[in-house]
Design a protein around this motif. Structure first.
Motif, PDB file in Angstrom:
ATOM      1  N   PHE A   1      40.864  31.831  43.808  1.00 14.35           N
ATOM      2  CA  PHE A   1      41.195  30.628  43.069  1.00 14.35           C
ATOM      3  C   PHE A   1      42.545  30.088  43.507  1.00 14.35           C
ATOM      4  O   PHE A   1      42.726  28.868  43.610  1.00 14.35           O
ATOM      5  CB  PHE A   1      41.210  30.895  41.568  1.00 14.35           C
ATOM      6  CG  PHE A   1      39.854  31.176  40.971  1.00 14.35           C
ATOM      7  CD1 PHE A   1      38.707  30.622  41.501  1.00 14.35           C
ATOM      8  CD2 PHE A   1      39.748  31.989  39.872  1.00 14.35           C
ATOM      9  CE1 PHE A   1      37.470  30.863  40.935  1.00 14.35           C
ATOM     10  CE2 PHE A   1      38.503  32.242  39.300  1.00 14.35           C
ATOM     11  CZ  PHE A   1      37.366  31.687  39.825  1.00 14.35           C
ATOM     12  N   LYS A   2      43.472  31.003  43.778  1.00  9.96           N
ATOM     13  CA  LYS A   2      44.806  30.579  44.195  1.00  9.96           C
ATOM     14  C   LYS A   2      44.746  29.782  45.502  1.00  9.96           C
ATOM     15  O   LYS A   2      45.396  28.742  45.630  1.00  9.96           O
ATOM     16  CB  LYS A   2      45.709  31.797  44.348  1.00  9.96           C
ATOM     17  CG  LYS A   2      47.123  31.460  44.735  1.00  9.96           C
ATOM     18  CD  LYS A   2      47.976  32.715  44.871  1.00  9.96           C
ATOM     19  CE  LYS A   2      49.366  32.359  45.334  1.00  9.96           C
ATOM     20  NZ  LYS A   2      50.193  33.532  45.570  1.00  9.96           N
ATOM     21  N   VAL A   3      43.953  30.246  46.453  1.00  8.36           N
ATOM     22  CA  VAL A   3      43.830  29.564  47.739  1.00  8.36           C
ATOM     23  C   VAL A   3      43.205  28.180  47.544  1.00  8.36           C
ATOM     24  O   VAL A   3      43.671  27.189  48.122  1.00  8.36           O
ATOM     25  CB  VAL A   3      42.991  30.406  48.735  1.00  8.36           C
ATOM     26  CG1 VAL A   3      42.702  29.633  50.009  1.00  8.36           C
ATOM     27  CG2 VAL A   3      43.702  31.712  49.051  1.00  8.36           C
ATOM     28  N   HIS A  28      37.320  24.835  37.581  1.00  9.81           N
ATOM     29  CA  HIS A  28      36.537  25.251  36.422  1.00  9.81           C
ATOM     30  C   HIS A  28      36.174  26.727  36.463  1.00  9.81           C
ATOM     31  O   HIS A  28      35.909  27.311  35.413  1.00  9.81           O
ATOM     32  CB  HIS A  28      35.266  24.409  36.322  1.00  9.81           C
ATOM     33  CG  HIS A  28      35.551  22.953  36.118  1.00  9.81           C
ATOM     34  ND1 HIS A  28      35.236  22.285  34.972  1.00  9.81           N
ATOM     35  CD2 HIS A  28      36.145  22.037  36.916  1.00  9.81           C
ATOM     36  CE1 HIS A  28      35.611  21.017  35.065  1.00  9.81           C
ATOM     37  NE2 HIS A  28      36.169  20.846  36.257  1.00  9.81           N
ATOM     38  N   GLY A  29      36.102  27.315  37.639  1.00  5.75           N
ATOM     39  CA  GLY A  29      35.791  28.738  37.751  1.00  5.75           C
ATOM     40  C   GLY A  29      34.420  28.979  38.347  1.00  5.75           C
ATOM     41  O   GLY A  29      33.778  28.083  38.880  1.00  5.75           O
ATOM     42  N   ALA A  37      25.877  34.146  47.508  1.00  5.12           N
ATOM     43  CA  ALA A  37      26.889  33.140  47.225  1.00  5.12           C
ATOM     44  C   ALA A  37      27.539  33.358  45.867  1.00  5.12           C
ATOM     45  O   ALA A  37      26.923  33.891  44.955  1.00  5.12           O
ATOM     46  CB  ALA A  37      26.268  31.750  47.254  1.00  5.12           C
ATOM     47  N   VAL A  38      28.770  32.955  45.788  1.00  2.00           N
ATOM     48  CA  VAL A  38      29.486  32.825  44.524  1.00  2.00           C
ATOM     49  C   VAL A  38      29.858  31.347  44.451  1.00  2.00           C
ATOM     50  O   VAL A  38      30.590  30.845  45.294  1.00  2.00           O
ATOM     51  CB  VAL A  38      30.757  33.697  44.482  1.00  2.00           C
ATOM     52  CG1 VAL A  38      31.518  33.477  43.190  1.00  2.00           C
ATOM     53  CG2 VAL A  38      30.400  35.163  44.656  1.00  2.00           C
ATOM     54  N   VAL A  39      29.308  30.631  43.472  1.00  2.79           N
ATOM     55  CA  VAL A  39      29.530  29.193  43.371  1.00  2.79           C
ATOM     56  C   VAL A  39      30.711  28.944  42.436  1.00  2.79           C
ATOM     57  O   VAL A  39      30.686  29.333  41.267  1.00  2.79           O
ATOM     58  CB  VAL A  39      28.272  28.464  42.863  1.00  2.79           C
ATOM     59  CG1 VAL A  39      28.524  26.965  42.731  1.00  2.79           C
ATOM     60  CG2 VAL A  39      27.097  28.733  43.796  1.00  2.79           C
ATOM     61  N   LEU A  69      42.957  33.683  56.420  1.00  3.67           N
ATOM     62  CA  LEU A  69      43.193  34.800  55.490  1.00  3.67           C
ATOM     63  C   LEU A  69      42.091  35.853  55.541  1.00  3.67           C
ATOM     64  O   LEU A  69      42.072  36.774  54.725  1.00  3.67           O
ATOM     65  CB  LEU A  69      43.334  34.263  54.061  1.00  3.67           C
ATOM     66  CG  LEU A  69      44.517  33.330  53.821  1.00  3.67           C
ATOM     67  CD1 LEU A  69      44.432  32.708  52.432  1.00  3.67           C
ATOM     68  CD2 LEU A  69      45.828  34.084  54.002  1.00  3.67           C
ATOM     69  N   ASP A  70      41.165  35.733  56.493  1.00  5.53           N
ATOM     70  CA  ASP A  70      40.021  36.650  56.630  1.00  5.53           C
ATOM     71  C   ASP A  70      39.176  36.720  55.361  1.00  5.53           C
ATOM     72  O   ASP A  70      38.670  37.781  54.991  1.00  5.53           O
ATOM     73  CB  ASP A  70      40.482  38.055  57.047  1.00  5.53           C
ATOM     74  CG  ASP A  70      41.017  38.098  58.458  1.00  5.53           C
ATOM     75  OD1 ASP A  70      40.489  37.353  59.298  1.00  5.53           O
ATOM     76  OD2 ASP A  70      41.958  38.870  58.719  1.00  5.53           O
ATOM     77  N   ILE A  71      39.021  35.586  54.690  1.00  2.00           N
ATOM     78  CA  ILE A  71      38.123  35.493  53.539  1.00  2.00           C
ATOM     79  C   ILE A  71      36.773  35.049  54.083  1.00  2.00           C
ATOM     80  O   ILE A  71      36.642  33.955  54.609  1.00  2.00           O
ATOM     81  CB  ILE A  71      38.642  34.496  52.486  1.00  2.00           C
ATOM     82  CG1 ILE A  71      39.994  34.963  51.951  1.00  2.00           C
ATOM     83  CG2 ILE A  71      37.628  34.331  51.356  1.00  2.00           C
ATOM     84  CD1 ILE A  71      40.681  33.953  51.052  1.00  2.00           C
ATOM     85  N   GLU A  72      35.775  35.926  53.974  1.00  4.63           N
ATOM     86  CA  GLU A  72      34.471  35.640  54.557  1.00  4.63           C
ATOM     87  C   GLU A  72      33.583  34.900  53.566  1.00  4.63           C
ATOM     88  O   GLU A  72      33.604  35.182  52.368  1.00  4.63           O
ATOM     89  CB  GLU A  72      33.779  36.927  54.988  1.00  4.63           C
ATOM     90  CG  GLU A  72      34.482  37.620  56.139  1.00  4.63           C
ATOM     91  CD  GLU A  72      33.743  38.847  56.619  1.00  4.63           C
ATOM     92  OE1 GLU A  72      32.575  39.053  56.215  1.00  4.63           O
ATOM     93  OE2 GLU A  72      34.329  39.610  57.393  1.00  4.63           O
ATOM     94  N   ILE A  73      32.805  33.976  54.084  1.00  6.60           N
ATOM     95  CA  ILE A  73      31.802  33.279  53.294  1.00  6.60           C
ATOM     96  C   ILE A  73      30.497  34.044  53.468  1.00  6.60           C
ATOM     97  O   ILE A  73      30.054  34.277  54.593  1.00  6.60           O
ATOM     98  CB  ILE A  73      31.669  31.821  53.754  1.00  6.60           C
ATOM     99  CG1 ILE A  73      32.993  31.087  53.505  1.00  6.60           C
ATOM    100  CG2 ILE A  73      30.510  31.127  53.043  1.00  6.60           C
ATOM    101  CD1 ILE A  73      33.040  29.687  54.051  1.00  6.60           C
ATOM    102  N   PRO A  74      29.857  34.460  52.373  1.00 11.06           N
ATOM    103  CA  PRO A  74      28.642  35.270  52.500  1.00 11.06           C
ATOM    104  C   PRO A  74      27.484  34.462  53.069  1.00 11.06           C
ATOM    105  O   PRO A  74      27.408  33.256  52.895  1.00 11.06           O
ATOM    106  CB  PRO A  74      28.351  35.705  51.058  1.00 11.06           C
ATOM    107  CG  PRO A  74      28.999  34.684  50.205  1.00 11.06           C
ATOM    108  CD  PRO A  74      30.200  34.197  50.973  1.00 11.06           C
ATOM    109  N   PHE A  75      26.601  35.146  53.765  1.00  8.49           N
ATOM    110  CA  PHE A  75      25.387  34.527  54.266  1.00  8.49           C
ATOM    111  C   PHE A  75      24.274  35.555  54.175  1.00  8.49           C
ATOM    112  O   PHE A  75      24.530  36.760  54.156  1.00  8.49           O
ATOM    113  CB  PHE A  75      25.560  34.002  55.693  1.00  8.49           C
ATOM    114  CG  PHE A  75      25.893  35.063  56.705  1.00  8.49           C
ATOM    115  CD1 PHE A  75      24.901  35.692  57.426  1.00  8.49           C
ATOM    116  CD2 PHE A  75      27.214  35.432  56.928  1.00  8.49           C
ATOM    117  CE1 PHE A  75      25.214  36.678  58.348  1.00  8.49           C
ATOM    118  CE2 PHE A  75      27.541  36.407  57.855  1.00  8.49           C
ATOM    119  CZ  PHE A  75      26.537  37.036  58.561  1.00  8.49           C
TER     120      PHE A  75
END
Length: 101
Positions: A1-3, A28-29, A37-39, A69-75
């Motif tokens: 959330f911070k990013v 909103h969260g 996925a996390v929406v 930041l090496d934050i991966e998006i899931p697939f």
């Protein structure tokens, strides 16, 4: 959330995109969890007609920051099994792509 919040604030302070944004971003969260996925829902108010221009730039910057930041998006992943061996184990199916094909 911070990013996400940081990218939104950076975009609002940008000389090119900032004038199109009329209010601070609302985060909103988490709204749902999908299979891969996390929406996360957020909203940024813009001048009429500028929403798509701002959205594309926000997404571009967010992906760039996630990569840094090496934050991966899931697939989605799929592992294929060809069946059990005589020993009862189920190794993954070995596949290779032939570039000549």
């Amino acid at each position: 959330f911070k990013v996400i919040e940081e990218v939104g604030a950076d975009l609002r302070s940008d000389a090119e995109y900032g004038p199109s944004i009329t209010d601070d971003m609302e985060l909103h969260g988490i709204t749902t969890f999908g299979d891969s996925a996390v929406v996360i829902r957020c909203r940024m108010k813009t001048q009429p007609g500028d929403q798509w221009h701002v959205l594309r730039e926000f997404n571009r910057r967010l992906k760039k920051r996630f990569d840094a930041l090496d934050i991966e998006i899931p697939f989605p992943h799929m592992t294929l099994y060809a069946g059990q061996t005589k020993q009862g184990d189920t190794p993954a199916l070995p596949l290779s792509l032939d570039k000549a094909a």
